[in-house]
Scaffold this motif. Structure first.
Motif, PDB file in Angstrom:
ATOM      1  N   VAL B 160     -63.421  12.589  -7.806  1.00 49.36           N
ATOM      2  CA  VAL B 160     -62.685  12.200  -7.261  1.00 49.36           C
ATOM      3  C   VAL B 160     -62.894  10.890  -7.444  1.00 49.36           C
ATOM      4  O   VAL B 160     -62.056   9.481  -8.396  1.00 49.36           O
ATOM      5  CB  VAL B 160     -63.011  12.343  -5.718  1.00 49.36           C
ATOM      6  N   PRO B 161     -64.150  10.293  -7.953  1.00 48.89           N
ATOM      7  CA  PRO B 161     -65.156   9.130  -7.617  1.00 48.89           C
ATOM      8  C   PRO B 161     -64.319   8.652  -9.204  1.00 48.89           C
ATOM      9  O   PRO B 161     -63.495   7.535  -9.875  1.00 48.89           O
ATOM     10  CB  PRO B 161     -66.184   8.959  -7.780  1.00 48.89           C
ATOM     11  N   ALA B 162     -64.366   9.737 -10.736  1.00 43.37           N
ATOM     12  CA  ALA B 162     -63.887   9.098 -12.054  1.00 43.37           C
ATOM     13  C   ALA B 162     -62.069   8.741 -11.794  1.00 43.37           C
ATOM     14  O   ALA B 162     -61.583   8.368 -12.681  1.00 43.37           O
ATOM     15  CB  ALA B 162     -64.104  10.684 -12.463  1.00 43.37           C
ATOM     16  N   ILE B 163     -61.364  10.497 -11.388  1.00 42.33           N
ATOM     17  CA  ILE B 163     -60.419   9.624 -10.989  1.00 42.33           C
ATOM     18  C   ILE B 163     -59.332   8.271 -10.140  1.00 42.33           C
ATOM     19  O   ILE B 163     -58.812   7.840 -11.043  1.00 42.33           O
ATOM     20  CB  ILE B 163     -59.386  10.830  -9.928  1.00 42.33           C
ATOM     21  N   GLY B 223     -60.963  -3.522  -5.182  1.00 40.67           N
ATOM     22  CA  GLY B 223     -60.858  -2.392  -4.005  1.00 40.67           C
ATOM     23  C   GLY B 223     -61.143  -0.999  -4.850  1.00 40.67           C
ATOM     24  O   GLY B 223     -61.680   0.268  -4.544  1.00 40.67           O
ATOM     25  N   GLY B 224     -60.797  -0.857  -5.856  1.00 41.26           N
ATOM     26  CA  GLY B 224     -61.552   0.569  -6.640  1.00 41.26           C
ATOM     27  C   GLY B 224     -63.254   0.755  -6.888  1.00 41.26           C
ATOM     28  O   GLY B 224     -63.118   1.716  -6.617  1.00 41.26           O
ATOM     29  N   ASP B 225     -63.411  -0.394  -7.075  1.00 41.06           N
ATOM     30  CA  ASP B 225     -64.691   0.126  -7.574  1.00 41.06           C
ATOM     31  C   ASP B 225     -65.120   0.262  -6.081  1.00 41.06           C
ATOM     32  O   ASP B 225     -66.030   1.228  -5.738  1.00 41.06           O
ATOM     33  CB  ASP B 225     -65.170  -1.569  -7.500  1.00 41.06           C
ATOM     34  N   ALA B 226     -64.677  -0.563  -4.928  1.00 39.61           N
ATOM     35  CA  ALA B 226     -65.362   0.032  -3.258  1.00 39.61           C
ATOM     36  C   ALA B 226     -65.294   1.624  -3.030  1.00 39.61           C
ATOM     37  O   ALA B 226     -66.350   2.144  -2.545  1.00 39.61           O
ATOM     38  CB  ALA B 226     -64.532  -0.688  -2.567  1.00 39.61           C
TER      39      ALA B 226
END
Lengths: 346, 239
Positions: B160-163, B223-226
């Motif tokens: 999930v985090p990588a995706i 937003g993605g980083d968060a």
């Protein structure tokens, strides 16, 4: 109870086919821990995959509690896997799930109700001594704790067979010992048949009741641990025994490499042999341990008595004795029999 | 001579949009861009993810290893990844018209953008899945999971985090593509930037669109980083 009958695994076909496991026959009774060991490339990990039903054997049977599982169709094979708990190297936990969630995974797959799952997970974590770590993520746990979570997960569905696939590899010696103690405890409490696949010989000595040596896909030696280590002809028995480096003998005396060759070696053999030969024996190296209540081990001693007299005196105490040639320039290294060097599987 | 200069000044004066009028021009355009990227990302995620899962599990060592199908699927994905977006957009005009009945506007832009985005996302996700240790899948299999359960918990769940990181990259690429699509009349910020900023030398609009695009990409990235942080236990729990 798990029985492997004529288990064979061949990769590929035609002239390029590679036989990785060749007609293996293994039986592990409830409450027994069998260590399967051997050099890398011998087929240990393929064997583990076949026992865990992650790989289907080319032929032969994997019988758990009387039912052959290897021949089941895929859907039923998946269900059958639940009867065998598997512990992997490095635990293989879900990194984004807590310890409790990881242990719950097999129950969740099975569709157990949340309330039941919660109770079972608490019980399992308690059993492996991690109740206080239930809500921790794998990155917050030590290697040993992660491995304990892996054990709890493997036990979640109450399997009768536990498979440990290099589960202690990569752990420090102390953690390995505590893992081994836990496994033996669980084996006693739950009457598990445990297959312990490892390349670590010293762990075998601590964990196993019986041991098998795999080489080129065949079992070349198999037996009770105590029988193996008290038989000087057993390659596996010798490989299992640590051979510490010996001190140099006093000038004029000969070093002898001894190994316990019987279950009845008296604890005071050093004095007895010394008394019989009428000279003090110099203890140059020794490693003695108890296996199933039987003392076993190896030692190197230095003495002056004539060879035939000494050999007979040692034999009377149940010791296998070989004089070590000190022709080499370095008596310390020659005191270590070559055989152990060749058998260092790491 | 003097007349020429004053004419030029007058043209510039005519062309530069006064600041108070910028919102009326940019807000609808922003809405169009967001709609385009939003719809495209919805399609990209819902089609790209299954393709990635299929690629990953049909590859050697996957849950349903199948070399033949893997090669074909992989080849199709590669084709989708090979064409520069502008070329792809032009090349598939007949297809776009067949699907949407038009070759201008948002609907027409969504088709080539999705076609470019799906294989891009599929490869990104396939890479993420490959980075999940194989032993996790093995443990899930040994735990008695069905293929669907294993894919959900041990593969996608772990990745999930990588995706989400991939999703961020993909979304930013789609904002870029939406601007390119704007040049063929798809509307959005790209269209405004091209028609006002480029064709009419309207510096104010040009600058405003550039700033707007930078702001959008920055917001998406942050937003993605968060989200990545929120879904990664060791990043989340760092006290």
């Amino acid at each position: 109870m798990i029985t492997l009958k004529k288990l064979t695994k061949v990769y590929g076909n035609g002239p390029g086919a590679l036989t990785v496991l060749d007609n293996l026959d293994i039986e592990v009774a409830p409450g027994e821990i069998l260590a399967v060991t051997g050099p890398s490339g011998a087929g240990k990990s393929t064997l583990a995959q076949c026992i865990g039903l992650l790989e289907r054997p080319t032929s032969g049977q994997v019988i758990v509690n009387g039912e052959d599982l290897a021949s089941l169709p895929e859907r039923r094979l998946r269900v059958a896997r639940r009867r065998i708990g598997t512990i992997f190297q490095s635990a293989s936990l879900l990194s984004r799930s807590t310890a409790a969630q990881n242990v719950a995974l097999p129950l969740q797959y099975l569709g157990v109700t949340p309330a039941e799952t919660k109770a079972r997970v608490a019980e399992l974590l308690e059993r492996v001594g991690l109740a206080h770590r239930a809500d921790h993520y794998p990155f917050e746990l030590s290697g040993g704790q992660r491995q304990r979570v892996g054990i709890a997960r493997a036990l979640a569905l109450r399997p009768s067979v536990l498979l440990s696939d290099e589960a202690t590899s990569g752990l420090d010696p102390e953690t390995t010992l505590s893992m081994v103690a836990l496994l033996r405890q669980l084996r006693d409490d739950l009457d598990l048949a445990v297959v312990f696949v490892t390349h670590e010989m010293d762990t075998v000595l601590h964990v196993a009741d019986t041991a098998a040596r795999l080489e080129d896909g065949r079992i070349v030696e198999q037996g009770r641990l105590v029988d193996l280590v008290t038989d000087h002809d057993s390659v596996l028995g010798r490989a299992l025994q640590p051979r510490p480096a010996a001190a140099a003998p006093a000038p004029g005396s000969t070093p002898w490499a001894l190994s316990y060759d019987s279950r009845a070696v008296p604890a005071d053999w050093l004095q007895r042999v010394s008394a019989e030969l009428g000279e003090p024996l110099a203890l140059l190296a020794a490693s003695i341990q108890s296996i199933d209540g039987t003392s076993t081990g190896t030692a190197t001693v230095g003495l002056r008595a004539p060879a035939h007299q000494a050999a007979a005196a040692f034999a009377r105490q149940g010791l296998h004795a070989v004089p070590v040639r000190t022709a080499g320039p370095d008596p310390v290294s020659t005191a270590v029999p070559r055989a152990t060097e060749e058998l260092q599987w790491a | 001579m003097g007349l020429n200069i004053s004419a030029a000044v007058q043209i510039r004066a005519l062309a530069d949009t006064p600041l108070p009028e910028l919102p009326a021009l940019l807000v609808p355009a922003l809405g169009e861009t967001l709609a385009m990227v939003g719809i495209v990302m919805l399609i990209v995620v819902s089609l790209g993810t299954p393709i990635a899962v299929a690629l990953h599990n049909m590859a050697p060592g996957g849950l349903f290893e199948h070399r033949g199908t893997y090669s074909v699927l992989s080849w199709i994905v590669n084709i989708g990844r090979s064409l520069p977006f502008l070329v792809l957009m032009a090349a598939i005009v007949p297809f776009t018209r067949f699907v949407t009945g038009t070759n201008i506007g948002i609907a027409a832009a969504v088709v080539p953008m999705s076609l470019a985005g799906i294989p891009f996302f599929a490869r990104l996700v396939e890479n993420c899945l490959r980075d999940v240790p194989r032993s996790v899948t093995a443990a899930a299999r040994a735990s008695g999971g069905s293929p669907l359960q294993i894919i959900r918990t041990a593969q996608l769940g772990e990745a999930v985090p990588a995706i989400l990181g991939g999703l961020t990259i993909n979304t930013i690429a789609m904002i870029e593509y939406s601007a390119i699509a704007g040049t063929i009349g798809a509307g959005g910020i790209g269209y405004v930037a091209v028609t006002y900023g480029y064709q009419r030398f309207d510096q104010t609009v040009m600058l405003a669109t550039v700033l707007l695009l930078i702001a959008m990409v920055t917001i998406v990235q942050l937003g993605g980083d968060a989200l990545v942080k929120a879904t990664t236990p060791h990043l989340r729990r760092r006290a």
